[in-house]
Structure formats: structure tokens, C-alpha cells
Design a protein around this motif. Structure first.
Motif, mmCIF file in Angstrom:
data_model
loop_
_atom_site.group_PDB
_atom_site.id
_atom_site.type_symbol
_atom_site.label_atom_id
_atom_site.label_comp_id
_atom_site.label_asym_id
_atom_site.label_seq_id
_atom_site.Cartn_x
_atom_site.Cartn_y
_atom_site.Cartn_z
ATOM 1 N N SER A 177 0.839 -1.208 0.000
ATOM 2 C CA SER A 177 0.000 0.000 0.000
ATOM 3 C C SER A 177 0.869 1.251 0.000
ATOM 4 O O SER A 177 0.599 2.208 -0.739
ATOM 5 N N LYS B 286 2.394 1.627 -3.420
ATOM 6 C CA LYS B 286 1.375 2.048 -4.386
ATOM 7 C C LYS B 286 1.036 3.519 -4.201
ATOM 8 O O LYS B 286 0.978 4.283 -5.173
ATOM 9 N N LEU B 287 0.809 3.921 -2.943
ATOM 10 C CA LEU B 287 0.496 5.322 -2.666
ATOM 11 C C LEU B 287 1.667 6.230 -3.030
ATOM 12 O O LEU B 287 1.468 7.328 -3.559
ATOM 13 N N ALA C 118 3.894 5.672 -5.348
ATOM 14 C CA ALA C 118 3.922 5.764 -6.813
ATOM 15 C C ALA C 118 2.836 6.710 -7.308
ATOM 16 O O ALA C 118 3.084 7.529 -8.215
ATOM 17 N N GLU C 119 1.634 6.610 -6.708
ATOM 18 C CA GLU C 119 0.557 7.508 -7.115
ATOM 19 C C GLU C 119 0.905 8.958 -6.796
ATOM 20 O O GLU C 119 0.691 9.853 -7.621
ATOM 21 N N VAL C 120 1.453 9.195 -5.610
ATOM 22 C CA VAL C 120 1.836 10.552 -5.216
ATOM 23 C C VAL C 120 2.933 11.077 -6.137
ATOM 24 O O VAL C 120 2.892 12.236 -6.571
ATOM 25 N N THR C 121 3.900 10.225 -6.441
ATOM 26 C CA THR C 121 4.984 10.633 -7.342
ATOM 27 C C THR C 121 4.427 10.966 -8.717
ATOM 28 O O THR C 121 4.820 11.968 -9.325
ATOM 29 N N ALA C 122 3.515 10.130 -9.213
ATOM 30 C CA ALA C 122 2.917 10.388 -10.527
ATOM 31 C C ALA C 122 2.127 11.689 -10.505
ATOM 32 O O ALA C 122 2.240 12.514 -11.428
ATOM 33 N N LYS C 123 1.340 11.905 -9.449
ATOM 34 C CA LYS C 123 0.566 13.148 -9.346
ATOM 35 C C LYS C 123 1.496 14.344 -9.218
ATOM 36 O O LYS C 123 1.267 15.397 -9.830
#
Length: 182
Positions: A107, A110-111, A113-118
Motif C-alpha cells: 500500500s 502504491k500510494l 507511486a501515485e503521489v509521485t505520478a501526481k
């Protein structure tokens, strides 16, 4: 009918009449018969004890011993089962902790990676907006700099007119401003 009562008296000899011999167990003349009855009685009691009483007591003691041994074996078996259950519980608990840590790490990854992408998307958007703003600033700056000469000419003309009371020509003012800017 009248009941008759009989008075019977028992005559007990007094004095030395009844004390002719010694006490019978201590009388030496009766020792052989006493020893015979002692041997018969001892033999009979020994036989009863050996054949009836002692086997029953031995059986009772053996049953108790077997029951105690069985209870101890059952307690040992239950202890082993309890130890095995505790070990299985601890193993399951360790596996659950490891699984929970794995899920938490997944988790987090994943979070992250999502934060980095955002963040990358926001940074790219901001970079685009920054470059657009810089372009606008550059355009405004270029336009402002283009108008600086004109503004300077108008300001100089107004100052000269205020000081001298007479307005200079546009050509003279433009020439003077151009010379001062270089």
C-alpha cells in the motif's frame, strides 16, 4: 393366675476353694494345646491374608497405579497438544503479521507511486504554466520596452514644457531620448 418367681442363687466359692491352679494361659500344662491353636490360627489367618485380602489390596493398589499412570499420560498428551496449539497459534500470528507488513508495504509503495505520478503531473503542469507566464511576461516586457521610448519622449516633452514653458518638437525630443538610451 399368679406368677411365681424363682429365686435361684448362684454359689460362688470364696476364699481359697477356686484358686487351685495358675491363670490358664500361664499354666505350663496347657502350653502344647495353646501352641497348637496358635499355629492353626496363625496358619488360617496367613492363608486368609495371602489368598483373599492381600490380592484385593494389591489389585486396588495396581488399579490406582494404572489410573494415576493413565492420568499422567493423558495430562502429558494434553500438554503436548496445548504446546502444539500454542506453536501453531504463534506461527499463524507471525504469518499474519508478515502478511500485514507486506500489505502495508504494498500500500505504501502504491500510494508513493501515485503521489509521485501526481506530483510529476502537477510539476509538469506548473512548468507549462510557468513557461506560459514567462512568455507572457516576455511579451509584456518587450511591449513595455517598446513603449519606453515613446513614454520617455512624452515625459521629456512634458518636463521640458513645464520647465521652459514651451513644448519642444517631437523629433528633437525623440532624438534626445534615443541618444540617452544608448
Amino acid at each position: 393366675m399368679a406368677a411365681e418367681t424363682h429365686n435361684t442363687e448362684i454359689q460362688v466359692p470364696h476364699g481359697g476353694e477356686g484358686a487351685k491352679g495358675a491363670f490358664p494361659p500361664f499354666d505350663a500344662t496347657t502350653f502344647p494345646s495353646q501352641l497348637l491353636w496358635l499355629a492353626i490360627t496363625f496358619g488360617l489367618f496367613y492363608y486368609i491374608m495371602a489368598k483373599m485380602v492381600l490380592p484385593r489390596i494389591g489389585g486396588i493398589l495396581e488399579d490406582r497405579s494404572d489410573r494415576i499412570a493413565g492420568d499422567l499420560a493423558e495430562a502429558e498428551r494434553l500438554k503436548h497438544e496445548t504446546d502444539a496449539a500454542i506453536a501453531a497459534y504463534e506461527q499463524a500470528l507471525a504469518e499474519a503479521r508478515n502478511k500485514a507488513h507486506g500489505i502495508a508495504q504494498t500500500s505504501r509503495d502504491k500510494l508513493s507511486a501515485e503521489v509521485t505520478a501526481k506530483r510529476t503531473a502537477v510539476e509538469a503542469d506548473l512548468a507549462g504554466k510557468l513557461s506560459a507566464a514567462e512568455e507572457r511576461i516576455s511579451t509584456i516586457k518587450t511591449a513595455a520596452l517598446a513603449q519606453v521610448g515613446e513614454i520617455a519622449t512624452e515625459t521629456t516633452s512634458a518636463l521640458v514644457e513645464a520647465l521652459l514653458g514651451k513644448a519642444p518638437t517631437k523629433a528633437d525630443t525623440a532624438k534626445a531620448v534615443k541618444a540617452s538610451m544608448n
